[in-house]
Enzyme design. Structure first.
Site, PDB file in Angstrom:
ATOM      1  N   ASP A 369      43.990 -20.348 -11.320  1.00 33.68           N
ATOM      2  CA  ASP A 369      43.213 -20.429 -10.086  1.00 33.68           C
ATOM      3  C   ASP A 369      42.552 -19.059  -9.887  1.00 33.68           C
ATOM      4  OD1 ASP A 369      42.404 -21.308  -7.509  1.00 33.68           O
ATOM      5  OD2 ASP A 369      44.103 -20.262  -6.626  1.00 33.68           O
ATOM      6  N   LYS A 745      41.250 -30.294 -11.019  1.00 32.12           N
ATOM      7  CA  LYS A 745      41.953 -29.257 -11.784  1.00 32.12           C
ATOM      8  C   LYS A 745      42.998 -29.910 -12.684  1.00 32.12           C
ATOM      9  CE  LYS A 745      41.577 -25.469  -8.389  1.00 32.12           C
ATOM     10  NZ  LYS A 745      42.331 -24.451  -7.648  1.00 32.12           N
TER      11      LYS A 745
END
Length: 1051
Positions: A369, A745
């Site tokens: 991230d 993701k």
């Protein structure tokens, strides 16, 4: 309490009590359930079958040889699991017996948490944890809000604001709350922490009930903690195992193993041998009549089982125990690493899943991230742009601001359009005293961006300070030090799809404004006037510099427009089905035709040594992907700053903008041609991340483009685009995925994980939006934000920089140690069993054992297990500093390099060679019938003991040769094991044991040691057995000295 008369049909439900049960066993079911769990493991079940076979048929070894190790393993595991479960019971009891304040008949009563039921009204004080899922009724704060931290649920340590039900927020004492008459309708319990749909009907005397919507902002979750609020009242809605926290509990999956044996070969050989009658029934061993009449197939089957028993030691039960202990104890070396301890937070790394230690040495892809992981998530206000004019903080502080209407509106918008709360101060009631000291306000919000903006306006703009929200009025301090009050009419909350938030407020003059702030991509399309081009160019410039940008816009509403908007919002909020969808449609209708005011920029600094870590990972041959929800330009700037992209990196774009210009098909094929023309195929071996001779490519893809790639095509074939996309990604040294939703993701990680190479993946994030990605990857790591939510991850580390040591040093060591441990176990058991196999050719395949029962039982439990366990914990074939300095060494163990066929064949050859030396060396030594000094001859037990002694010494000294990192503990274990074997053998053969029904080993060991030729034979055989390994080391040192300095002998 029953609902009031006249309400809709009421069906009483059976709600669970408030007990939390995280334990697996009870006192009554522990033994059967634990045994069932243990024998589900194929290894334990296999050894149980061996043990039963030994009990049922006449086998060459005693049932004790299998039964004792199995009993030991089962008992140790049961004690460990029982103790862990007892700790869970203890934790459950502490939680279930924790005192809670109920309201009963208008009074406050204290009871245990487990006695709480659905419908009970509970009072919770500051810093207490909510005992179950509660609907928030009222608060000690006048505005009916409270602050909560949900760190133990989703890992986010920031304060979140929750709102009391409109009709009950004025109830501040027990009597008022007890007089409340209401019913609540809501959805069935479900695990999503961020979704809740319900409505409350509040009954007033003789009037129709008032219906109010209930959403996630009214639901206080079990496990969350009340902060900066004296007390709250709430009604229990979900209790016990139906709370969202309990529904999110996750069970660990079990690993499975496999075994092999040589039994079939020996059974066939036995019947080939016995095809000659004189071999099947020699004169000295005549068969009885029942034995002659036995069915041939039955005899063959029992013989097969007997041989299986004889050779089952090739995969010993103790290996599973040693591997488990090595993983469990090895994980402590990571948690004890002082270099990975963070002084700021006072925390070190956590290990939740020791089963995956060696995977840390096999990582091929790291998905990270950006915000909070690569960056600090500590926002600082940098500048604002109003109608094209740029204002930088120090310039603003010098008073160089033009006073005009637009600027006032812009600063008011920033002071009003947020969900920031002001922390209570002693001087709240005396605001006038506090007006001049503008910095005294402490702001709290779930979004660091909002705090940065409100603080930035307070700190740098001479004029505007947000004071508080009181009785639904937002108070701000203007330039003239006067308090302006705006009535807060509606909040259109932020969500990751809309990427904006709005407030509707009424000024003291009666004007109604809608202020909106959000990402440029969601604001610009909804703007009808304003200095759009100037502001857009400034926003783009700031994004390129890596700043986080937000645009601010407004529109004025007439009373009629507001009335219509309020009706639409109220209807959508009361819906029990598809509430989110209906609200999104209403927001879309209201948030349009804006006038653009300006834009803001805040900076999120890179974490310390983030660039150094990424550079080291790339040198180690690991591909790093950044997955973020940020806009492309901001994310790309961060990627350049942290050296994911370099100056010579050619950036390839696969974005919505590109796809609008060309079709997705054409864009993918163009990119594919570009990368394949230059690179061929960028494999891990050639990829260093620093190649100068080869063109370096970086790919940028956004969420919308990814959706198109993942979406099945109309002809039903989605595979083609995915394969093409994967091919492009494989040939890029770095990939940036921006504008990603949390689920996307996880999709990216899954796509790579399931590609044809099946690479080992690692995901690292810092909060709730990364949990799905972390759960999808092979190894999941949570950073500092998610310390409490680390149950979703396998590991937790304080900072991103610690990933370097975790993978390049600890991961490398873990993999080398476990691979050596498994192969060494296989080697020492080939050495152990192959002489037994050869012995069958010399004993007529009669299943006669070569070694004594005690030696068979203790070989893997006592004589040879501790030195390899210690090796598996402490071995360092290269120093930790060298591994950190030379990241490329990580590649030498990549792709399971040490457990490939070449290494396996070498270990097998070594085992067979040593076994042949032991057996035939001792056989030829005995060929002339060695006689001791007193004239006695050596028998078969002395022969077996001689072979066993050479075996124990050889395998232990082989491990000593392989050890590079010597400590006093290694010396103690290795030489101590040999001393223990000698002492045990002297005791075992030196005493007549009364509990044994045979005394075949009596004086055997002493007799063997009293013979000079036996001593010579032992020393000679050990030397010959270790010769190939010594030669290999000498030749390696001579021909490739540098390799031997840096690397382990096996690669």
């Amino acid at each position: 309490r029953e609902p009031p008369p006249g309400t809709e049909a009421y069906i009483p439900q059976r709600f669970p009590d408030n007990r939390i049960v995280s334990s697996k066993y009870t006192f009554w079911n522990f033994v059967p359930k634990n045994l069932f769990e243990q024998f589900r493991r194929i290894a334990n079940f296999y050894f149980l079958i061996i043990f039963l076979v030994q009990l049922i048929i006449d086998t060459p070894t005693s049932p004790v040889t299998s039964g004792l190790p199995l009993l030991f393993v089962i008992t140790v595991t049961a004690i460990k699991q029982g103790y862990e479960d007892w700790l869970r019971h203890k934790a459950d009891n502490a939680m279930n017996q924790c005192p809670v304040h109920f309201i009963q008949h208008g009074k406050l009563v204290r009871k245990q948490s487990r006695k709480l039921r659905v419908g009970d009204i509970v009072m919770v004080k500051e810093d207490e944890t909510f005992p179950c899922d509660l609907i928030f009724l009222s608060s000690s704060r006048g505005d009916g809000t409270c602050f909560v931290t949900t760190a133990s649920l989703d890992g986010e340590s920031s304060h979140k604001t929750y709102y009391a039900v409109q009709d009950t927020k004025a109830f501040h004492n027990e009597q008022e709350i007890d007089a409340l008459h209401a019913t609540i309708e809501c959805e069935q319990p479900q695990p999503d922490l961020y979704k809740f749909v319900g409505r409350i009907n509040v009954y007033h005397e003789r009037n129709e009930p008032t219906a109010r919507p209930l959403g996630s902002e009214n639901l206080l979750l079990r496990g969350a903690t009340l902060k900066n609020t004296e007390k709250i009242f709430g009604v229990a809605i979900y209790t016990g195992m139906e709370t969202k926290m309990a529904l999110n509990y996750q069970a660990k999956s079990q690993k499975r193993s496999a075994v092999e044996n040589k039994a079939l070969i020996n059974t066939v050989l036995k019947y080939v041998w016995q095809s000659e009658p004189f071999r099947d029934e020699p004169w000295y061993n005549q068969k009885t009549e029942p034995e002659r009449k036995r069915n041939l197939f039955l005899r063959a089957f029992t013989d097969f089982l007997a041989f299986m028993v004889l050779f089952n030691y090739i995969i010993p039960v103790s290996m599973y125990v040693t591997v488990e202990m090595q993983k469990f104890l090895g994980s402590y070396f990571l948690t004890w690493d002082e270099e990975m301890f963070d002084e700021d937070t006072g925390e070190g790394p956590l290990v939740n899943t020791s089963d995956l230690n060696e995977e840390l040495g096999q990582i091929e892809y790291v998905f990270t991230d950006k915000t909070g992981t690569l960056t600090e998530n500590n926002m600082e206000f940098v500048e604002c742009c109003i109608e094209g004019h740029v204002y930088v903080p120090h310039v603003i502080c010098n008073g160089q601001i033009l006073h005009d209407c637009t600027e006032d509106l812009f600063f008011r918008a920033l002071c009003l359009c947020h969900t920031v709360q002001v922390k209570d101060d002693d001087s709240v009631d005396g605001l006038k005293k506090n007006q001049l000291s503008r910095r005294s306000c402490i702001y709290i919000s779930s979004s660091p961006d909002e705090v940065a903006l409100v603080e930035g306006i307070q700190r740098y703009v001479l004029g505007y300070t947000y004071l508080r929200l009181k009785d639904n009025f937002m108070e701000i301090l203007n330039r003239e030090n006067n308090i302006e009050k705006f009535e807060l009419l509606e909040v259109l909350s932020f969500d990751s799809v809309r990427r904006r938030m709005s407030v509707i407020v009424r000024s003291s003059t009666g004007d109604i404004f809608l202020f909106c702030k959000g990402a440029d991509s969601s604001i610009f399309p909804r703007v009808k006037e304003g200095k759009i081009d100037q502001i857009r160019s400034r926003v783009e410039r700031n994004a390129v510099e890596g700043l986080r940008t937000l645009c601010v816009a407004y529109k004025k509403l007439t009373a009629e427009e507001y009335s219509n908007a309020q009706k639409l919002l109220q209807n959508a909020k009361l819906a029990l089905q598809d509430r989110e969808k209906k609200l999104a449609e209403v927001y879309e209708k209201i948030e349009r035709d804006f006038i653009l005011l300006g834009a803001t920029a805040v900076e999120d600094r890179l974490q310390e040594k983030a660039a150094d870590t990424i550079e080291a990972l790339q040198k180690a041959g690991i591909k790093v992907w950044v997955l973020t929800g940020d806009k492309m330009e901001t994310a790309a700037a961060t990627c350049y700053a942290c050296k994911l992209f370099r100056r010579n990196t050619q950036i390839l774009e696969l974005t919505t903008k590109k796809i609008e210009e060309q079709s997705l098909h054409d864009v993918l094929f163009d990119l594919s041609k570009t990368v394949l023309r230059h690179n061929g195929s960028l494999t891990r071996d050639t990829f260093s991340g620093l190649s100068t001779d080869m063109q370096d490519y970086g790919l940028i893809i956004d969420g919308a483009a990814l959706s198109l790639i993942m979406k099945p095509r109309q002809d039903g074939s989605s595979g083609n685009y995915r394969e093409l996309f994967l091919e492009i990604c494989r040939n890029c040294s770095a990939v940036l995925c921006c504008r990603m939703a949390p689920l996307q993701k996880a999709q990216i990680v899954k796509l790579i994980k399931l590609s044809k190479e099946h690479p080992i993946t690692l995901a690292i994030g810092d909060g709730a939006n990364d949990v799905s990605m972390i759960l999808e990857a092979h190894v999941g790591i949570i950073g500092k934000e998610g310390r409490q939510a680390a149950r979703n991850s396998d590991y937790a580390i304080p900072k991103f920089k610690h990933l370097k040591k975790m993978l390049l040093v600890h991961g490398h060591f873990y993999y080398v140690r476990i691979s050596e441990l498994v192969q060494y176990f296989f080697y020492k058991n080939v050495c152990f069993i192959f002489p037994q196999f050869l012995y069958q050719f010399f004993c007529g395949f009669s299943q006669q054992t070569l070694y004594d029962t005690a030696y068979l039982t203790l070989y893997n439990i006592s004589f040879t297990s501790l030195p390899i366990l210690l090796y598996g914990l402490m071995e360092q074939h290269v120093s930790a500093d060298t591994l950190k300095r030379e990241p490329s060494l990580y590649r030498d163990v990549a792709k399971n390099a040490l457990l490939r066929w070449r290494a396996f064949i070498y270990w097998t050859f070594l085992g067979v060679f040593d076994a042949v030396v032991f057996f035939f060396g001792a056989y030829f030594l005995f060929d002339n019938t060695i006689v001791t000094s007193n004239g006695q001859m050596f028998g078969n037990w002395t022969f077996g003991t001689l072979v066993f002694t050479v075996l124990v010494f050889t395998v232990t000294l082989k491990l000593a040769l392989d050890t590079h990192y010597w400590t006093w503990i290694n010396h103690f274990m290795i030489w101590g094991s040999l001393v223990f074997y000698i002492i045990f053998s002297l005791l075992w053969g030196g005493i007549i044991w009364p509990f044994l029904n045979y005394q075949r080993m009596y004086y055997v060991f002493m007799q063997m040691l009293s013979s000079g030729p036996a001593w010579l034979g032992i020393i000679l055989l050990i030397t010959v057995s270790l010769l190939p390994d010594v030669l290999k080391k000498v030749l390696s040192n001579y021909f490739i000295p540098m390799l031997c300095l840096l690397q382990n002998h096996t690669y």
